[in-house]
Design an enzyme around this catalytic site. Structure first.
Site, short mmCIF file in Angstrom:
data_model
loop_
_atom_site.label_atom_id
_atom_site.label_comp_id
_atom_site.label_asym_id
_atom_site.label_seq_id
_atom_site.Cartn_x
_atom_site.Cartn_y
_atom_site.Cartn_z
N HIS A 132 0.81 -1.22 0.00
CA HIS A 132 0.00 0.00 0.00
C HIS A 132 0.84 1.27 0.00
O HIS A 132 0.32 2.36 -0.21
CB HIS A 132 -0.99 -0.03 1.17
CG HIS A 132 -2.15 -0.94 0.90
ND1 HIS A 132 -3.47 -0.59 1.12
CD2 HIS A 132 -2.20 -2.19 0.38
CE1 HIS A 132 -4.26 -1.59 0.76
NE2 HIS A 132 -3.52 -2.58 0.33
N SER A 151 -0.61 -1.15 -6.08
CA SER A 151 -0.42 -2.33 -6.90
C SER A 151 0.29 -1.98 -8.20
O SER A 151 0.08 -0.89 -8.75
CB SER A 151 -1.77 -2.95 -7.25
OG SER A 151 -2.40 -3.44 -6.10
N LYS A 201 -14.79 -7.82 -7.62
CA LYS A 201 -14.02 -8.72 -8.48
C LYS A 201 -13.34 -9.80 -7.63
O LYS A 201 -13.33 -10.98 -8.01
CB LYS A 201 -12.97 -7.92 -9.25
CG LYS A 201 -12.37 -8.69 -10.40
CD LYS A 201 -11.48 -7.78 -11.24
CE LYS A 201 -10.86 -8.56 -12.37
NZ LYS A 201 -9.99 -7.74 -13.21
N ASP A 202 -12.80 -9.40 -6.48
CA ASP A 202 -12.16 -10.38 -5.60
C ASP A 202 -13.19 -11.38 -5.05
O ASP A 202 -12.88 -12.56 -4.88
CB ASP A 202 -11.43 -9.68 -4.44
CG ASP A 202 -10.10 -9.08 -4.88
OD1 ASP A 202 -9.66 -9.40 -6.01
OD2 ASP A 202 -9.51 -8.30 -4.12
N GLU A 253 4.33 -33.95 -0.94
CA GLU A 253 3.12 -33.39 -1.53
C GLU A 253 3.50 -32.66 -2.83
O GLU A 253 4.64 -32.24 -3.00
CB GLU A 253 2.48 -32.41 -0.54
CG GLU A 253 1.96 -33.08 0.71
CD GLU A 253 0.60 -33.72 0.52
OE1 GLU A 253 0.56 -34.87 0.04
OE2 GLU A 253 -0.41 -33.10 0.85
#
Lengths: 429, 184
Positions: free
Chosen positions: A219, A223, A247-248, A291
């Site tokens: 921040h 972005s 959107k998220d 894994e």
């Protein structure tokens, strides 16, 4: 919740919010960072994975805390306590399957998130520390996931713990002392299980703290975006809420659908059946695999079958395996290009996809028994992995001729939608 | 207010003041103290006394036939006991020692040539090699084969192929009679 300005007529709730915010500015903080937070208007779906990873982290902590209430960290009781969670505890199967498959989803999301960063140059000035904090989070995740995998105390748990702790025996002189220190005994045993449980509970909260720093760094400069150019003003950005919250949320719904698909229809897809056999220190399973999200590192470890420059193969394998993560810390300086986004970098664009193929090849190698063609493929892929970061990245940055960058995010967005031409025509009239 | 002129370094002085000295010594001492204080935390992770007390294992070898391999537990680790037939002993003794990765003659690895006693833990990353059970893959040297990463050991438990750096470790043991050993 928005902080009501002083001029609004004071209802009960807004007065309370204002009273608190004056003393403890949590509401202003949320407003500033999650509502008005100016975000580039051109983010694509690759930008969904950061917040998604954060939400999965919360899901993992919530399911983990509840599972810990039913789990017994003792070598004699652990396996049965997990079986009890599966059979007797109300919804225990659901919690455990969410936690198990959530781990896989978490890694998938984080790997996509990191590739996004590599492709769009999100690690470049001034976001170097943001990237480095992300690599720290990945390292913590690997440690946490490994220790969590040991807790059910099945055959794979036991032998994964043995093989991974034995990596430290490759350290010259003090290696064996360190391994004994890690085990708290002469083999992986009850003391090992106890400390792994303790750390598996601790590390996620450390991850939360580092995520906090990651967000603070994010921040500070905002972005990055698919064009990789800085935003210069309000014409380039939109407020985070409601545009990106919506959107998220959509991305989250898709991710949860994928999670549900595995939890309800293929809950053991990612697990080895051997881990439903209780740990037996006297017998190693014939084919040990970690894994899936750790397979590439495992492949690098096994690919080194030769001594090099006087370094024994075992130590070299461990160093290169660990180095495959450590090299990521230096990416901001290994990439010499000043253009961030691969969209404007004709060569880098290609090699970043070749890297994906290379890592998938390493994953395949890690999943196969080490013989014949697989060994060669592992060695070639390991070589290419390092070639990418240590040679191609610095070299291409110098040699490549990037395409011209757009003037601003705003103009590029309007051009793409055909509105800029119209706007210019309108201006002329 | 401190008068700045007074705190200036007098000529011929190396710049270190009484305050610098105090800060340095206090800081160094605190640092050493903090480092020492972490030791109990680290050492608490080392094997506890009851773990260390798991000392010896006694094994009766009388029922073990020639050619038979036996696994027993010592300190939670498997111990491989191989009652070697003459051809295995011969194969182990005839190897050119200088050609080995971890050169050791067979005679140094046994107390009696027909009994090979080793810790059955691969020196690579700690898996248990195959070869001690009938029907196991013994690798191309007729000894042991680690399935994890493909290390191959010969009939003396010496590393011949694969990533392991060292021979299988010989535990401390002694013959208490002709047909019994005490490990540890």
């Amino acid at each position: 919740m928005a902080v009501p300005p002083a001029s609004t007529p004071a209802s009960g709730l807004s007065r309370l919010v204002r009273w608190i915010d004056y003393r403890l500015p949590v509401f202003s903080l949320l407003e500033h960072e999650l509502v008005v937070y100016p975000t580039p208007k051109n983010l694509n779906y690759w930008w969904n994975f950061g917040s998604l990873a954060g939400i999965i982290l919360v899901i993992m902590i919530v399911t983990g805390v509840v599972l810990a209430m039913h789990y017994t960290p003792n070598a004699d009781l652990a396996f049965d306590s997990v079986e009890r969670i599966m059979r007797d505890v109300n919804y225990g199967w659901l919690l455990r399957y969410i936690h198990m498959n959530g781990a896989s989803l978490f890694f998938l999301i984080v790997y996509i998130h990191m590739f996004r960063g590599l492709y769009y140059g999100s690690y470049k000035y001034p976001r170097e520390l943001l990237w480095i904090l992300g690599v720290v989070i990945l390292l913590l995740m690997v440690a946490t996931a490994f220790m969590g995998y040991v807790l059910p105390w099945g055959q794979m748990s036991y032998w994964a713990a043995t093989v991974i702790t034995n990596l430290f025996s490759a350290i010259p002189v003090v290696g064996n002392k360190i391994v004994t220190l890690l085990w708290g005994g002469f083999t992986v045993g009850n003391p090992t299980l106890n400390r792994f449980f303790s750390l598996h509970y601790l590390l996620p909260f450390i991850i939360v703290a580092v995520v906090g720093l990651h967000l603070l760094a994010l921040h500070q400069h905002g972005s990055n975006n698919p064009l990789g150019i800085d935003h210069r003003g309000p014409q380039d950005t939109i407020p985070f809420h409601p545009y990106y919250t919506v959107k998220d949320s959509f991305g989250l719904c898709v991710a949860l659908l994928v999670l549900a698909l595995f939890v309800f229809y293929a809950p053991n897809f990612f697990t080895s059946p051997d881990n439903y056999i209780p740990a037996n220190p006297m017998v190693t399973p014939n084919h040990i695999v970690p894994e899936w999200y750790l397979l590439p590192y495992y492949a690098i470890l096994r690919s080194i079958t030769f001594d090099f420059l006087g370094i024994p193969s075992k130590l070299l394998g461990v160093l290169l395996s660990l180095g495959s993560l450590i090299v990521l810390f230096f990416v901001p300086w290994l990439d010499t290009s000043r253009v961030r986004s691969a969209r404007f970098r004709p060569v880098y664009r290609w090699i970043s996809w070749i890297l994906v193929i290379d890592v998938i090849a390493l994953g395949y190698v890690g999943s196969q028994p080490p013989a014949g063609f697989v060994v060669t493929l592992g060695q070639v892929s390991t070589f290419y992995y390092y070639l990418h970061f240590l040679v191609l990245m610095p070299l291409i940055g110098k040699l490549e001729r990037p395409h011209p960058l757009p003037i601003s995010i705003g103009t590029a967005v309007l051009e793409a939608s055909g509105q800029l031409g119209a706007a210019r025509t309108a201006e002329r009239h | 207010m401190v008068d700045l002129a007074q705190s200036q370094v007098p000529p011929g002085h190396d710049g270190g003041t009484r305050r610098d000295f105090l800060i340095l010594t206090a800081g160094a001492l605190a640092g050493i103290g903090a480092a020492c204080a972490t030791w109990p935390f680290i050492d608490s992770l080392n094997p506890a006394r009851d773990t260390l007390a798991l000392s010896t294992t006694e094994v009766d070898l009388a029922p073990v036939q020639t050619g038979q391999r036996l696994t027993v537990a010592w300190r939670g680790k498997p111990i491989f006991i191989d009652h070697r037939p003459p051809e295995e002993i011969k194969a182990a003794q005839e190897v050119d020692v200088a050609s080995l990765r971890d050169p050791e003659p067979d005679a140094k690895r046994v107390k009696k040539p027909e009994w090979l006693v080793m810790i059955g833990v691969c020196t690579h990353l700690g898996c248990i090699p195959l070869g001690n059970k009938p029907g196991d893959d013994r690798g191309q040297y007729g000894g042991w084969f680690c399935p994890c990463h493909g290390s191959v050991y010969d009939t003396s438990g010496r590393i011949r192929q694969g990533p392991a750096p060292l021979n299988l470790v010989i535990p401390p043991y002694e013959f208490t009679s002709d047909t019994a050993i005490k490990i540890g």
